[in-house]
Design an enzyme around this catalytic site. Sequence first.
Site: not given
Length: 297
Positions: A54, A163
């Site tokens: 990632r 978030d």
Amino acid sequence: MTYSDKLTPGVVRDVFAGREFPFTHRDFQQIADMMNKDAGIALAEAKAPLVYSRLVKRLRNLGIESFKQYCELVQGERGIEERQQMVASLTTNVTRFFREPHHFEHLKAHVLPDLLNEARRGARLRIWSAGCSTGEEPYSIALTILSMMRDATRFDIKILATDINKRVLAHAQQGTYGDAALRPVSREQRSDWFVRGADTDGEKNWSVGNELRALVTFRELNLMADWPMKQAYQAVFCRNVVIYFEEHVRSRIWDGFATLMTPAGWLYIGHSERISLAGPFELKAYTTYRRKGSQGS
């Protein structure tokens, strides 16, 4: 226990020997420590391949030649923004409309009827989607409300959606989804609360309509940081968010929710998560909890 206690020196180096970017045990340990400090996420050694895969795109984009250099960047003052990018890259954001349908069925059958009646008489209704990702969860809550009260926007009804990841929040605020993403949404709901957009690569696109959008407010929030909210919430959705947090962090978050909820407030969590019954909540249904001392089912 520190991360150095959990890891075997040299394992990460051996696994990634010969890869595009040098990635050592020390690099992984530093990244794991930062993730734990910034986001409460405990990265086990088995997550080393995920960390590499990632973040390798970030190294390419930045023109950095090793994970050692990347760690030096994100640990310094000049790397604050990139450190946020790192957390976003290593945070899982799997969601869909009406995920775990039993929660929305419970909300509709046992929670909203009384609350919506009270809202019609002037009461405030607040629901919090903590870890809202790309918006499917809070919009699903809003769709559930609109299915019961078509004129909900006329009343003091709001869904807070938060978030840690700016990128997914931008997606959520845009509110555009492909036809495949909207499969769990009924044809009637699409017609009533979404606007058909232009096709992309042969797939229909839909944007949330004004009424649906008006019910949801998006904000950036790190659950590990201070929470600025002061008002009480009748329901909180925090599902599959704290699964990788350490136990003491999870307990702190559950306790924090309780302090921000009405005495009869409901908490919905993920199917892989559990709450100690010694805390402020009692189990009412599968992954559905209520503040202790409240009355009713």
